[in-house]
Design an enzyme around this catalytic site. Structure first.
Site, short mmCIF file in Angstrom:
data_model
loop_
_atom_site.label_atom_id
_atom_site.label_comp_id
_atom_site.label_asym_id
_atom_site.label_seq_id
_atom_site.Cartn_x
_atom_site.Cartn_y
_atom_site.Cartn_z
N TYR A 1 17.21 29.17 9.99
CA TYR A 1 16.05 29.94 10.46
C TYR A 1 15.92 29.89 11.97
O TYR A 1 16.11 28.85 12.60
CB TYR A 1 14.77 29.38 9.86
N LYS B 1 0.85 -1.20 0.00
CA LYS B 1 0.00 0.00 0.00
C LYS B 1 0.88 1.25 0.00
O LYS B 1 2.09 1.16 0.30
CB LYS B 1 -0.92 -0.02 1.22
C1 LIG Z 1 -0.49 -1.80 6.87
C2 LIG Z 1 -1.10 -3.11 7.23
C3 LIG Z 1 -0.32 -4.27 7.31
C4 LIG Z 1 1.19 -4.23 7.26
O1 LIG Z 1 1.65 -3.75 8.49
P1 LIG Z 1 3.20 -3.60 8.83
O2 LIG Z 1 3.21 -3.16 10.23
O3 LIG Z 1 3.72 -2.57 7.89
O4 LIG Z 1 3.84 -4.92 8.62
C5 LIG Z 1 -0.96 -5.47 7.50
N1 LIG Z 1 -2.31 -5.53 7.64
C6 LIG Z 1 -3.07 -4.43 7.62
C7 LIG Z 1 -4.54 -4.56 7.82
C8 LIG Z 1 -2.51 -3.19 7.42
O5 LIG Z 1 -3.27 -2.08 7.42
#
Ligand SMILES: *Cc1c(COP(=O)(O)O)cnc(C)c1O
Length: 364
Positions: A257, A38
């Site tokens: 800054y 994702k």
């Molecule tokens: C993002 C996500 C994962 C992966 O999680 P990580 O901590 O990055 O391994 C797995 N399952 C769901 C439902 C997620 O939203």
């Protein structure tokens, strides 16, 4: 204008992602391993990451958005792609057209997907909430589903029952055991179905958390699934930036800054071609480190939009045009996250579009 001068480069080691997949597979006690890609593969490029994972046997992927699934489909034509957002009525046609499997999060999504299954049966996953209170069927909806699963799942093949852990990065947290019991209770209420509970952190919680499928994301990209313990995976993202200028400043002079840094001694300051517009969080001001001429050196003054100051007084010779590491084998992702007061996920997904990206099959 042609230019071969890259001010900042991000090298993504696809070989390390493949190696991390193998490492996690070995830790997963025989469970199958999906790849979570994702948010454009946690900011590193799903179009490159997903085929690299497929190359080492990953045949199941998770994305969040429908559009991410649509973009991923041609890149891994044979793989199962789960869409975590699920299936609204509006999304059903596109999910079917692109052979995407929704993770259904409530009874209305289940009804919409069941209604979409007209001539052919449709695959789906169901997410049950076990305490995160974010996505997934709440307990009363799970009870309703269990009581009427035949009618509610009409036309559907339930291929996965899943839930998500809130505290799996903390092995000592009692919430893990509570969610495990709730997940087991949910499984017992429904017909036998392949199950998935563990993401990166859950893989290290022990065999009982692994079920049939683990869903690692961030650990594929080099982050420690349980920061604080020994990291079983290798760095993937290597970020380097050029020094634009160096200058000697006197004791008492300020940098950047707000003049938040004042030199306590005569100092050599190097200015880097990178800033918060590139995802180097402003929260790293006065806290971050870089690796220059063989030494870790501190960021000084505020991180600007396009520039960062480094105190390279104690490093070897540093001059304009030199490359400095901000993330990689010396400046570790989890340490950067800690210094910025955030997590590795936010560091990776913040890396900006202005940085030139390279992909290598090498692991180191
Ligand atoms: C993002 C996500 C994962 C992966 O999680 P990580 O901590 O990055 O391994 C797995 N399952 C769901 C439902 C997620 O939203």
């Amino acid at each position: 204008m042609e230019t071969n001068f890259d001010a900042a480069t991000l090298t993504v080691r696809l070989g390390a992602i493949a190696g991390n997949y193998r490492t996690l597979k070995n830790l997963a006690s025989g469970a199958a391993l999906a790849g979570v890609v994702k948010a454009d593969g946690y900011g590193l490029g799903a179009a490159q990451v997903a085929p690299a994972l497929a190359g080492v046997g990953c045949d199941t992927f998770f994305v969040a958005r429908l559009a991410e699934g649509v973009a991923l489909r041609p890149l891994v034509p044979k793989a199962r792609i789960f869409v975590l957002d699920g299936a609204s009525q509006d999304a059903a046609a596109a999910l079917i057209a692109h052979n995407l499997t929704p993770v259904l999060n409530d009874l209305s999504q289940i009804a919409a997907w069941s209604a979409a299954a007209k001539s052919a049966r449709l695959d789906c996953a169901i997410h049950v909430d076990t305490g995160m209170n974010r996505l997934g069927l709440p307990q009363p909806e799970l009870a309703m589903l269990a009581a009427e699963w035949k009618s509610r799942l009409a036309g559907l093949n339930l291929v996965l029952l899943m839930s998500h852990l809130a505290c799996s990065d903390e092995p000592g947290n009692a919430m893990n055991g509570e969610q495990l019991s709730r997940f087991r209770a949910a499984l017992a209420m429904l017909p036998p179905t392949p199950a998935s509970l563990a993401a990166s952190g859950g893989i290290l919680l022990g065999k009982e958390y692994l079920f049939d499928l683990a869903r690692p994301g961030v650990s594929l990209y080099g982050a420690n699934p349980q920061p604080g313990g020994k990291n079983p995976v290798s760095p993937v993202a290597v970020l380097k930036a050029r020094v634009l200028q160096t200058r000697r400043i006197d004791k008492g002079e300020s940098v950047g800054y707000g003049a938040t840094f004042r030199a306590k001694r005569p100092s050599l300051i190097a200015t880097l071609a990178l800033g918060y517009a590139d995802g180097i969080l402003r929260a790293l001001s006065g806290k971050g480190l870089a690796f220059a001429a063989g030494k870790s050196v501190p960021m000084v003054g505020r991180v600007s939009m396009d520039l960062i100051g480094l105190d390279v007084t104690d490093a070897g010779p540093v001059k304009a045009g030199d490359e400095v590491e901000l993330l990689g084998d010396h400046i570790l992702l989890d340490d950067v996250a800690l210094a910025a007061g955030t997590n590795a996920y936010e560091i990776l997904t913040s890396l900006g579009r202005r940085i030139t990206r390279h992909y290598t099959d090498h692991a180191a």
